[in-house]
Design an enzyme around this catalytic site. Structure first.
Site, PDB file in Angstrom:
ATOM      1  N   HIS A 156       0.833  -1.221   0.000  1.00  0.00           N
ATOM      2  CA  HIS A 156       0.000   0.000   0.000  1.00  0.00           C
ATOM      3  C   HIS A 156       0.860   1.261   0.000  1.00  0.00           C
ATOM      4  O   HIS A 156       0.417   2.313   0.476  1.00  0.00           O
ATOM      5  CB  HIS A 156      -0.940   0.039   1.224  1.00  0.00           C
ATOM      6  CG  HIS A 156      -1.713  -1.228   1.435  1.00  0.00           C
ATOM      7  ND1 HIS A 156      -2.963  -1.438   0.898  1.00  0.00           N
ATOM      8  CD2 HIS A 156      -1.393  -2.367   2.096  1.00  0.00           C
ATOM      9  CE1 HIS A 156      -3.386  -2.647   1.241  1.00  0.00           C
ATOM     10  NE2 HIS A 156      -2.448  -3.235   1.965  1.00  0.00           N
ATOM     11  N   SER A 277      15.203  21.524 -15.740  1.00  0.00           N
ATOM     12  CA  SER A 277      14.015  22.326 -15.994  1.00  0.00           C
ATOM     13  C   SER A 277      14.447  23.646 -16.615  1.00  0.00           C
ATOM     14  O   SER A 277      15.532  24.149 -16.322  1.00  0.00           O
ATOM     15  CB  SER A 277      13.289  22.575 -14.672  1.00  0.00           C
ATOM     16  OG  SER A 277      12.526  23.758 -14.752  1.00  0.00           O
ATOM     17  N   LYS A 283      16.245  21.443 -10.522  1.00  0.00           N
ATOM     18  CA  LYS A 283      15.592  20.215 -10.940  1.00  0.00           C
ATOM     19  C   LYS A 283      16.524  19.242 -11.668  1.00  0.00           C
ATOM     20  O   LYS A 283      17.404  19.625 -12.415  1.00  0.00           O
ATOM     21  CB  LYS A 283      14.404  20.531 -11.879  1.00  0.00           C
ATOM     22  CG  LYS A 283      13.251  21.212 -11.208  1.00  0.00           C
ATOM     23  CD  LYS A 283      12.551  20.403 -10.134  1.00  0.00           C
ATOM     24  CE  LYS A 283      11.645  19.348 -10.704  1.00  0.00           C
ATOM     25  NZ  LYS A 283      10.533  19.900 -11.474  1.00  0.00           N
ATOM     26  N   GLU A 290       9.855   8.455 -16.956  1.00  0.00           N
ATOM     27  CA  GLU A 290       8.483   8.937 -17.170  1.00  0.00           C
ATOM     28  C   GLU A 290       8.005   8.614 -18.579  1.00  0.00           C
ATOM     29  O   GLU A 290       6.850   8.244 -18.796  1.00  0.00           O
ATOM     30  CB  GLU A 290       8.412  10.452 -16.948  1.00  0.00           C
ATOM     31  CG  GLU A 290       8.601  10.844 -15.497  1.00  0.00           C
ATOM     32  CD  GLU A 290       8.772  12.345 -15.352  1.00  0.00           C
ATOM     33  OE1 GLU A 290       7.787  13.069 -15.525  1.00  0.00           O
ATOM     34  OE2 GLU A 290       9.898  12.792 -15.080  1.00  0.00           O
TER      35      GLU A 290
END
Ligand code: ARG
Length: 467
Positions: A156, A277, A283, A290
């Site tokens: 979970h 970024s 970043k 992704e």
């Protein structure tokens, strides 16, 4: 321009119909398979005395010339051709004249397209298999190095029990091993040759389909000519296997994305596989992972699209089936790209031992071990479970962890607690004690690693990478 199939009609089609009908823009990638298929067909026609030696020599030389010219870029594909099969045949006839027109004896384009697809996807599947093995290698490298990295295992997405990093990675090895098995199954059922179905019903010529199948590397011809031209199960099976493989890559990607976040920081990806970024200087984004996660959807989509295309088709060939190609080609391209980027991204990532350990120290992930400790001292598990839960609450109230709770506090819950409790709930001990087969204990992890090493050695010796 009048079509090669002009006869029953003038063959003068409108240009909008031509554009709509044409598949050359996407089936030209099967040119090598198409030409190889035609050469084998000519050989079979010669062997059976259907064509003469001189004609067949001309055909084969012509086809070899076309192949060389396509490969060198001297012969561009004609965007107005109907498909790759027509393009090759028309070019051959241009080059060698009437002998070129004889090649199409005892076969049809329906056979050719079914053959080319099998041959093309057979090559692609082998290439993908080799890339899956590369990814397994990368995971194995990390798994071998990470046998003493303790991290939280989750259910979970809540910290559950301590495990070692290797155990977590070896779970992906198990998935990929099954993917290899599924892709091999696809190859096995793809191994029947449709050429010689002759559009649907077979032919009056005395052909030798088994000989031609053998020349093209198939074990046998398809047994039913209607099936030969109407079957696209091999595309669906491949898309299913690729969808499951992508689901695995996507789950792994998701974990890499989580692990790279400041909230986890279990791994640091190499700069070579991250991006920055345009606005936020701090970043370091896991774009590759992704994208693998994101591209999974299109592979599933292609499976669903082809299932839907095929579901209402009467036997045998229908033009709807031309719609099989773009999806399945995109799926193999996508999977290849994802595997190619995942393997080095995994191989070069750095696990952050201290962060993993720190996360494992929080969240009471040794509470099960505390219950097991009491059980070993004679308390029934359910009672031990309850007591451990109460001790966790006690720790939360005192803002401490089980490892730091004084013995007197333990003993106020049960006289069974002794000094040895601290050892029993230490993280390393918790991991080492998980001795059951397939568990996270050191022996089990070692044997999983040995299993995958042997699997990779076996598969590498069987199929060399095509890259
Ligand atoms: N280009 C077609 C396809 O991709 C193959 C040709 C068979 N066409 C036909 N009208 N018999 O499916």
């Amino acid at each position: 321009m009048a079509k090669m199939w002009a006869g029953r009609t003038s063959g003068q089609t409108s240009s909008v119909a031509d554009d709509f009908n044409s598949s050359i823009s996407f089936d030209s990638r099967m040119y090598a398979q198409d030409i190889r298929g035609s050469i084998a067909h000519a050989r079979m026609l010669l062997k059976q005395g259907i064509l003469e030696e001189g004609e067949v020599r001309q055909i084969i030389e012509g086809l070899e010339g076309i192949l060389a010219d396509i490969e060198s870029g001297r012969l561009p594909f004609d965007p107005h051709a109907e498909d790759i099969h027509m393009f090759v045949e028309e070019e051959l006839t241009k080059r060698i004249g009437s002998a070129g027109k004889r090649l199409h004896t005892a076969r049809s384009r329906n056979d050719q397209v079914a053959l080319d697809m099998r041959m093309y996807l057979r090559d692609e599947t082998k290439g993908i298999l080799a890339l899956v093995l590369d990814l397994m290698d990368a995971l194995l490298k990390q798994a071998k190095a990470g046998q003493d990295l303790v991290m939280p295992g989750y259910t979970h997405l809540q910290r559950a029990q301590p495990i070692v990093f290797s155990h977590h990675l070896m779970c992906y090895e198990m998935m990929l091993e099954r993917d290899v098995g599924r892709l091999e199954d696809v190859l096995g059922r793809m191994d029947q040759c449709p050429i010689g179905s002759c559009a649907l019903a077979g032919t009056t010529y005395d052909t030798d389909r088994a000989y031609e199948a053998g020349l093209l590397g198939f074990s046998a011809p398809c047994l039913n000519s209607l099936d030969g031209v109407s079957d696209r199960d091999f595309c669906l099976e491949l898309l299913s296997a690729l969808s499951i493989l992508m689901m695995h890559l996507s789950r792994l990607s998701e974990e890499i994305i989580l692990w790279s976040s400041w909230e986890f920081k279990f791994v640091e990806l190499s700069d070579a596989f991250t991006t920055g970024s345009s606005i936020m200087p701090q970043k370091k984004n896991p774009d590759m992972a992704e994208l693998c996660r994101g591209k999974t959807g299109r592979v599933y989509g292609h499976l669903m699209a082809l299932l839907t295309t095929l579901k209402g088709l009467p036997l045998a060939y229908n033009k709807d089936m031309q719609e099989d190609k773009e999806g399945v080609f995109d799926a193999v391209d996508t999977v290849r790209m994802c595997l190619k980027v995942m393997a080095p991204m995994i191989a070069t990532m750095t696990p952050l031992k201290e962060n993993m350990r720190r996360a494992a120290q929080k969240g009471f992930i040794n509470a099960t071990d505390l219950a097991d400790y009491l059980t070993r001292k004679g308390l029934p598990f359910r009672e031990a479970y309850k007591l451990s839960g109460q001790l966790v609450t006690e720790c939360i109230q005192r803002d401490t962890v089980l490892e730091e709770l004084p013995l007197t506090a333990y003993q106020s819950y049960s006289p069974l607690f002794e000094e040895d409790v601290y050892r029993a709930i230490s993280l390393d001990e918790c991991v080492e004690k998980r001795i059951s087969q397939g568990g996270t204990g050191p022996e089990s992890v070692k044997s999983q690693i040995a299993h995958v090493e042997a699997f990779l050695a076996r598969n590498r010796s069987g199929a060399a990478s095509d890259e």
